[in-house]
Enzyme design. Structure first.
Site, PDB file in Angstrom:
ATOM      1  N   HIS A  85     -10.312  -6.245  -2.535  1.00 19.16           N
ATOM      2  CA  HIS A  85     -11.750  -5.611  -1.494  1.00 19.16           C
ATOM      3  C   HIS A  85     -12.251  -4.777  -2.732  1.00 19.16           C
ATOM      4  O   HIS A  85     -12.391  -4.144  -2.337  1.00 19.16           O
ATOM      5  CB  HIS A  85     -10.883  -5.236  -0.595  1.00 19.16           C
ATOM      6  CG  HIS A  85      -9.170  -5.625   0.484  1.00 19.16           C
ATOM      7  ND1 HIS A  85     -10.431  -6.740   1.239  1.00 19.16           N
ATOM      8  CD2 HIS A  85      -8.493  -5.580   0.597  1.00 19.16           C
ATOM      9  CE1 HIS A  85      -8.793  -6.790   2.050  1.00 19.16           C
ATOM     10  NE2 HIS A  85      -8.374  -6.093   1.650  1.00 19.16           N
TER      11      HIS A  85
ATOM     12  N   ASP B 187     -12.348 -10.175  -0.944  1.00 18.64           N
ATOM     13  CA  ASP B 187     -13.953 -10.647  -0.090  1.00 18.64           C
ATOM     14  C   ASP B 187     -14.882  -9.370  -1.206  1.00 18.64           C
ATOM     15  O   ASP B 187     -13.727  -8.676  -1.602  1.00 18.64           O
ATOM     16  CB  ASP B 187     -13.576 -10.156   1.204  1.00 18.64           C
ATOM     17  CG  ASP B 187     -12.627  -9.046   1.383  1.00 18.64           C
ATOM     18  OD1 ASP B 187     -12.680  -7.807   0.327  1.00 18.64           O
ATOM     19  OD2 ASP B 187     -12.041  -9.147   2.705  1.00 18.64           O
TER      20      ASP B 187
ATOM     21  N   GLU C 212      -5.937 -10.529  -1.993  1.00 19.96           N
ATOM     22  CA  GLU C 212      -7.059 -10.547   0.294  1.00 19.96           C
ATOM     23  C   GLU C 212      -8.303 -10.603  -0.454  1.00 19.96           C
ATOM     24  O   GLU C 212      -9.405  -9.465   0.168  1.00 19.96           O
ATOM     25  CB  GLU C 212      -6.728  -8.745   0.589  1.00 19.96           C
ATOM     26  CG  GLU C 212      -4.829  -8.989   0.941  1.00 19.96           C
ATOM     27  CD  GLU C 212      -5.043  -7.783   1.225  1.00 19.96           C
ATOM     28  OE1 GLU C 212      -5.851  -7.405   2.032  1.00 19.96           O
ATOM     29  OE2 GLU C 212      -3.564  -7.384   2.133  1.00 19.96           O
TER      30      GLU C 212
ATOM     31  N   ASN D 245       2.793  -5.539  -3.084  1.00 15.08           N
ATOM     32  CA  ASN D 245       0.753  -5.184  -3.193  1.00 15.08           C
ATOM     33  C   ASN D 245       0.264  -4.326  -2.817  1.00 15.08           C
ATOM     34  O   ASN D 245       0.292  -3.087  -1.815  1.00 15.08           O
ATOM     35  CB  ASN D 245       0.474  -6.243  -1.861  1.00 15.08           C
ATOM     36  CG  ASN D 245      -0.601  -6.735  -1.677  1.00 15.08           C
ATOM     37  OD1 ASN D 245      -1.575  -7.526  -2.558  1.00 15.08           O
ATOM     38  ND2 ASN D 245      -1.714  -6.649  -0.019  1.00 15.08           N
TER      39      ASN D 245
ATOM     40  N   GLU E  76       1.148  -1.330  -0.497  1.00 13.78           N
ATOM     41  CA  GLU E  76       0.014  -0.140   0.224  1.00 13.78           C
ATOM     42  C   GLU E  76       0.675   1.364  -0.100  1.00 13.78           C
ATOM     43  O   GLU E  76       0.442   2.030   1.675  1.00 13.78           O
ATOM     44  CB  GLU E  76      -1.532  -0.117   0.864  1.00 13.78           C
ATOM     45  CG  GLU E  76      -1.244  -1.936   1.103  1.00 13.78           C
ATOM     46  CD  GLU E  76      -2.985  -1.242   2.374  1.00 13.78           C
ATOM     47  OE1 GLU E  76      -2.943  -0.829   3.133  1.00 13.78           O
ATOM     48  OE2 GLU E  76      -3.590  -2.253   2.464  1.00 13.78           O
TER      49      GLU E  76
END
Ligand code: G3I
Length: 371
Positions: A234, A265, A263, A199, A158
């Site tokens: 996400h 979801d 990650e 990432n 990030e």
């Protein structure tokens, strides 16, 4: 007669036991994600502490059955591994490694350099040389400790703003732009056989993606090794940016790196924000938590449809994708129950709060088996 009676009881008990075991086995006979996608990419989940220690019984069954790679949700973050200057605590990270070894799971290390979840002492370092010493020692010590035990690292996490410029993090402020190159070089030296990833969230969006591509190119120009880009994934129900995701997989691969979905979801609750900026928090009300008594069918179907479309894209580009990791094993564990509004009931994953497969699970399986 006296003798046959106990024998009969023993025989009946055995029959009953057999039938209970058969029922249990039947209940467990669901398809396995890692088997279904074994010729395509690895399938992973982020594990929390109750899962690493086996206290989460539902996850204890699901993890070895469904996944072949895991990411520590929290235990390898700097605040956990390096709580005090020069003092490392590898106990929980090592427990994850032992768990993964027992169950033949690969491990993705998360994460070496992240502005969030830093130990408090880092914010008190005034002197630039001392900050550089912290930065260098942390990467070297942690990457060396887990070298040969983790198969990949999220080296830098990030580091970008939404417009693709570099985030004004503590690392950028103290060390300048060069810190990303330095981090990858330090990680490569300490863990020569570990795949190294950059990432981020929202890095499928065009402006941030362009920034991410600049980072890859800068690393290569500086002679640093980068093996892949993690698209966190996400996303939000009914608004998954399929086109941008597909373009990003293609464009990152064209830079000569692998792509991992790190990650994954899908948030089903109303939200004003996108992405995963952990610092964002809002107050909730009843309207912001609409599914406390269960998920309506229409939402359940939309979730299944979104997941199916995503996996069709991943399968189409399987030659470019190393791994697809969900950010959690089941809905009860998800960080989305508490972000950006605490105490909500969210349903973002493939397994429900009891660890049972949802329609979305079967939709993902069908994306492969019913092409
Ligand atoms: O374990 C402690 C517990 O002892 C304490 O009582 C409790 C009180 O707040 O906190 C517990 O730790 C929390 C931890 O989650 C485990 O539940 C931390 O406060 C909380 O900050 C932490 O949140 C994590 C968050 O990152 C920040 O590190 C989430 O679990 C984790 O899912 C989330 O993961 C991030 C990725 O690392 C990077 N990308 C975005 C993603 C989602 O935010």
């Amino acid at each position: 007669m006296k003798k046959t009676y106990p024998i009969c009881i023993a025989f009946c008990s055995l029959l009953l036991l057999g039938s209970v075991t058969a029922q249990k086995n039947k209940a467990q006979q669901i398809p396995s994600l890692k088997e279904v996608f074994k010729s395509d990419f690895l399938i992973g989940a982020a594990l929390n502490w109750p899962q690493i220690t086996g206290k989460d019984r539902a996850a204890a069954v699901l993890i070895p059955q469904q996944f072949n790679t895991v990411t520590p949700e929290d235990v390898m973050k700097a605040e956990r591994l390096h709580p005090v200057w020069g003092t490392y605590d590898f106990s929980k990270g090592d427990q994850l490694i032992a768990y993964a070894k027992r169950h033949k799971l690969q491990v993705n290390g998360h994460t070496l350099v992240w502005h969030s979840q830093l130990p408090p002492f880092v914010h008190r370092i005034q002197n630039i040389d001392s900050f550089r010493t912290f930065f260098t020692d942390h990467i070297k010590t942690v990457a060396e400790h887990f070298s040969g035990k983790v198969q990949s690292w999220d080296v830098v996490n990030e580091a970008l703003n939404e417009d693709g410029t570099l985030r004004k993090s503590i690392f950028l402020t103290k060390l300048g732009d060069q810190y990303i190159v330095d981090a990858f070089k330090l990680a490569a030296a300490a863990a020569p056989n570990t795949a190294l990833y950059y990432n981020d969230y929202n890095n499928e969006q065009p402006a941030k993606r362009a920034g991410c591509i600049r980072v890859i190119q800068e690393l290569k120009k500086a002679g640093a090794r980068i093996d892949g880009v993690g698209i966190q994934g996400h996303w939000h129900l009914g608004k998954v940016p399929f086109k941008a995701i597909e373009e990003s997989i293609e464009q990152y691969a064209a830079q000569g790196v692998k792509v991992a979905i790190t990650e994954l979801d899908i948030n089903v609750l109303p939200t004003k924000v996108t992405g995963a900026e952990v610092g964002q928090h809002f107050k909730g009300d009843a309207a912001s938590n609409p599914y406390v008594n269960g998920l309506p069918d229409s939402i359940r179907q939309q979730l299944a449809a979104d997941y199916a479309t995503l996996f069709r894209i991943f399968l189409k580009h399987k030659d470019k994708i190393a791994r697809v990791t969900f950010w959690g094993v089941h809905d009860a564990q998800s960080w989305l129950n508490d972000w950006p509004i605490p105490g909500r009931r969210n349903y973002p994953l493939l397994f429900d709060r009891q660890g049972k497969p949802k329609s979305a699970f079967y939709a993902v399986i069908d994306a492969k088996l019913k092409k």
